[in-house]
Structures are given as C-alpha cells and as structure tokens.
Enzyme design. Structure first.
Site, short mmCIF file in Angstrom:
data_model
loop_
_atom_site.label_atom_id
_atom_site.label_comp_id
_atom_site.label_asym_id
_atom_site.label_seq_id
_atom_site.Cartn_x
_atom_site.Cartn_y
_atom_site.Cartn_z
CE LYS A 119 71.16 87.15 124.12
NZ LYS A 119 69.81 86.61 124.37
CG ASP A 131 80.15 86.43 116.28
OD1 ASP A 131 79.37 86.12 117.20
OD2 ASP A 131 79.79 87.02 115.25
NE ARG A 189 71.67 81.52 131.69
CZ ARG A 189 71.24 82.15 130.61
NH1 ARG A 189 70.52 81.50 129.73
NH2 ARG A 189 71.54 83.40 130.41
CG ASP A 258 70.76 76.51 127.25
OD1 ASP A 258 70.12 75.52 126.87
OD2 ASP A 258 71.13 77.40 126.47
CG ASN A 259 67.64 79.35 126.20
OD1 ASN A 259 68.68 79.87 126.59
ND2 ASN A 259 67.46 79.00 124.94
#
Ligand code: AMP
Ligand code: MG
Length: 495
Positions: A119, A131, A189, A258-259
C-alpha cells in the site's frame, strides 16, 4: 529450509495466486513504481514466520527492496483490484486500488490463504487524481492500530512491514513517503461486488460470489441457496466484528462500503481511533463532519452497507426478483438481532458473567448509562471492574467525580454475580482477559508517530507497539500508557 544456494529471496514466497488466475477481468495487472532509497523501518518477524517466510532473510536490504516494490519476488503477480463503493452515502462506480498492489497469496502455517499487498506503491489505473503514494505517518498508524486490534483478538488485516521510500510525498506539506505491506484474509470488499453489479454484469457478481464462498465460506458449498447463505454469513461476521469494535471503543472512521471486507476482518485503518471517555457521539475524523461514522452509529452503518451488498446479490438469490428482494431483506433485517447477540455475549464477558440471564442486556446498558456524560474513561472503567469484582471499589469509584450512579448500578451487578458460583479471583482473572488495560491511546499514537516522522526516532513507536501487543497484561512498568490523555488533550482529530 532453503537449500538452494544463491537463489534470490523472492523464491521464498510460495505464492499461489487464485485471484489473479481465476478472476481475470477483476483487476489490472500492474507494477510498483521504483523508489529512490528503500529502508525497512518496521518488520513483523513473528507474522513473517506465521506466513512461512524466512524472517531473517527478509529483515534485510533485499527485504526492503521487496516491500518497497522495487523488486518483485518470484511468483508474485502484482495487480490492482477493481472495486466501487458508497463513500459517505454517495456511490462511486470506480474506486479500486489507487495506491495498492496485491503481490499474491500465500498459505500460512495454519493452512489459511493470506493476501500480501503493498500500500503506497505508486499510481495504478485506478488512481484518479491521487498520487498513488502513502506518507509515513498513516503507514505507521495502520501498522500500529492493526497490530493492536490483532492483540485484542479482533479480526483484522495485519502489518508485515513498513519501508521508507526515500522520496517525499506532498500533502499539505512534504512528508516522508512510505509503503505498508499488508496481510489480509483477502481484500475483497462490499465494493468489489458493487463494481460489477453497477456495470450490469451479474455473471461477474456470480463468479466473485463463488470465489468468495470457495475462499471464505466453504461451509456454504452444499447450501440450498449459497448466495442467500453467503449474505447470512457475511452479516454474521460483520455483526460479530462491529460488536467487538464497540466493546473496545474502536471507531473506524470511514465505514464506506469499499472499506468493508467480505472476510469479516477490519480493513483500511485511516482516521480510526479509540474513544477515551465514554461518549456514544464520539467522532475523531476531520472529514466526517456530519458524524455519519460516529461510535454509536457503527452497527447501523454496517447494516446499511450489508444492504448494499444484498442488492448486488439479488439476481443470484432467486430468479423471481420480488422473492429475492424479500429474502435478502429478511437477512439484512436479522442483522440487528445478530449484532445484539454478539454484543451481549461480549458484554457478559466484560462484566464477569458466565451464565445467561434475561436481565443482562439491561445490566450491560445500565453500566454504560452510569459512565455516560461523566468524562469517565471507557477502557479504565471496564478494567477497574475486575478489581470491583474482588471488592476493591476505590479504583473504579475514583474515575467518577460523583459515583452515585455507579454505586446504584453496582448493587444490581453484585446481586447478579452472587447468583453464580464462581470464585472471585478466577472471575477477576477472566475479566482481565476481556477488558484490556492498554489500547493505542490517541495522545500516545501521536507522540509515537511524530517522533518517527519528525525526528526519525522509532523508539516511542516500538515501545507503544510492544505495550499494545500485550493489552490484557498489567505491565506495571508501562502503567502510564493505560492512562487517558492529560487534560486539554482530549479534543483529538484524525485526518
Ligand atoms: P480510502 O479512503 O483510503 O479507503 O480510499 C478510497 C479510494 O481512494 C480507494 O480507491 C483508494 O485506492 C483511493 N486512494 C486513496 N488515496 C490515494 C492516493 N494517494 N492515490 C491514489 N488513490 C488513492
Ligand atoms: Mg479504502
């Protein structure tokens, strides 16, 4: 173990990549961005060995290059997973791994399949305006809190390594860049299901559901309706998970769909934090201006997220849409009862009860009412109950300016305890295994992160990590770490 001389370290990951091989079309094959100077700043040797890796060999410069993404270990198939998600209630059709790469899966020493993910490893096709990078502070925060959760016995992703990239990342200011190596049961997820459902690809939703059943819910293989069964099992694991969060005062902070991991592990530690004094409305995250993800809202939000998952499964549950919706709704509605059951089970343990009584729910809620609105520290209050069970009332009473509400409650509690034939000492010991002395307190976390980020001093981080890795032991030499923040430091914000 490894008798092949001069073989690259990479050979020591026994990758077995089912996601990459079985779910083509669910991800983008990708490579990590090379970084300037990888430096290993944290390495979890115990976890490495649990994963069947050579901890000694990876705790090295070569390990740093692997965990930075500069070197791809043999057998890895780096990929960015596609997913969608509801963020603060609004749906985004395309999120995905914008700064993460799944290296692959390994089978650990206990026979469990685990994802190894980087990550902060650079931009991917899912990066949008981001980024693709991570800053050292949040990487260390995820490392620390995940490991603390693990030690507390709560299902969670783990941290294997943190490396500095030797490059800055630009947020409000320039910060040291870092990469976290994360280990998870999987990274699938609720949002992964939503991604394909939103594109009108029910066949892919089915393939994903079949994959998930095979990987996480094998017991459903012979189920009369495996997709309805899947919904039930995911609901149950989430109910258990959120109940365990509530019991330690954990606030996730961004419970977007999504978490939320389908495996039932806590995932994506961002602006999460532990509550100090008990206040159900507690919110730490600066972006959660409405308090959507406040402490007390977490069970309801979990259920809301599960309803979004159910929507994606409707076409698989029954060819008759109306009937499918009715059955899925029934399962989602049952979440409240499941949650309450898990919560009550945990609360009984925290209160030192070994039997079940109908009045226990009231008793448990009564304790929370007794500590609410009085600036009483949540963790300490429960920890001190073990002393109270031994007749030592001073520690808990000292937490209150006025202990009369507690005194009234404790009369009921004592009467309830008296109806169980349990020796007080044994009871107090069991209670200490259910009520941690140490959580990663916000002011300590801040202290540890700023020492690392601003001064390159990892001593406070390592100390705190060690303390919270033994949360149920008294550790008298670290008694100060069990204390709430000094006055004036309670108004904490996470970003
Ligand atoms: P999160 O809020 O961390 O759960 O992330 C939500 C989404 O934003 C995910 O798709 C992430 O991959 C993506 N994301 C977060 N931070 C970045 C970043 N710095 N660069 C690219 N994508 C990011
Ligand atoms: Mg996320």
């Amino acid at each position: 173990m490894n008798d092949v001389p001069n073989h690259p370290i990479a050979a020591r990951f026994a990758f077995e990549n089912t996601y990459a091989r079985e779910l083509e079309g669910f991800y983008a094959t990708w490579k990590a961005t090379q970084v300037a100077r990888p430096t290993l700043v944290q390495f979890n040797r115990a976890l490495a060995e649990e994963l069947g890796l050579d901890g000694g060999a990876l705790d090295s410069e070569e390990g740093a290059r692997i965990f930075a993404g500069n070197e791809t270990p043999e057998g890895a198939m780096p990929l960015a997973q596609a997913y969608a998600g509801h963020q603060f209630g609004g749906f985004s059709r395309q999120l995905g791994d914008g700064r993460a790469l799944l290296l692959g899966e390994v089978i650990d020493r206990n026979g469990r399949r685990r994802d190894i993910q980087l990550k902060g490893s650079g931009p991917t096709p899912f990066s949008r305006a981001g980024d693709g990078r991570a800053a050292l502070g949040p990487v260390l925060r995820e490392y620390l809190i995940g490991e603390a959760m693990y030690a507390l016995g709560i299902p969670t992703t783990r941290a294997l390594a943190a490396v500095l990239t030797g490059e800055p990342v630009y947020r409000e200011t320039a910060l040291p860049g870092a990469v976290l190596t994360r280990v998870a049961a999987s990274h699938i997820r609720v949002g992964t299901f939503q991604f394909f459902a939103a594109r009108g690809e029910p066949d892919k939703v089915r393939r994903l559901a079949d994959y998930v059943i095979d990987r996480h819910y094998r017991e459903l293989k012979d189920h009369a309706n495996p997709y309805l069964g899947l919904m039930e099992r995911v609901c149950d694991r989430q109910a258990a998970l959120v109940a365990s969060w509530m019991q330690v005062g954990f606030i996730h902070g961004v419970m977007n769909t999504d978490n939320m991991a389908i495996s039932g592990e806590t995932i994506d530690y961002g602006p999460c934090a532990f509550m100090d004094h008990y206040d159900p409305a507690t919110v730490f995250s600066s972006i959660d201006t409405q308090g959507r993800y406040a402490y007390a809202n977490q069970p309801g939000i979990a259920q809301w997220n599960l309803a979004r998952l159910a929507e994606t499964l409707v076409p698989l549950i029954d060819a008759d849409e109306k009937r499918a919706i009715a059955r899925a709704t029934e399962v989602v509605n049952a979440f409240s009862e499941q949650y309450e059951r898990h919560w009550l089970k945990g609360m009984r343990a925290k209160l030192g009860l070994t039997s079940e009584d109908e009045a226990d729910l009231n008793l448990a809620q009564g304790f929370l009412t007794a500590i609410e609105g009085k600036k009483v520290d949540y963790t300490l209050a429960f920890r001190c109950l073990a002393d109270a069970a031994l007749g030592r009332e001073e520690p808990i009473r000292a937490l209150f300016a006025d202990a009369s509400a507690y005194d009234l409650w404790s009369g009921h509690w004592r009467a309830r305890l008296a109806r169980e034939a349990v020796a007080p000492l044994a009871r107090a010991q069991t209670m200490r295994r259910a009520n941690p002395a140490f959580i990663p307190r916000n002011h300590r976390v801040e202290e540890a992160l700023s020492a690392a980020v601003e001064r390159g001093d990892y001593t406070p981080f390592t100390t705190l990590l060690n303390v919270v890795s033994r949360p149920f032991d008294d550790q008298p030499e670290f008694a100060a770490f069990a204390q709430p923040p000094p006055e004036g430091q309670e108004r904490y914000q996470t970003f």
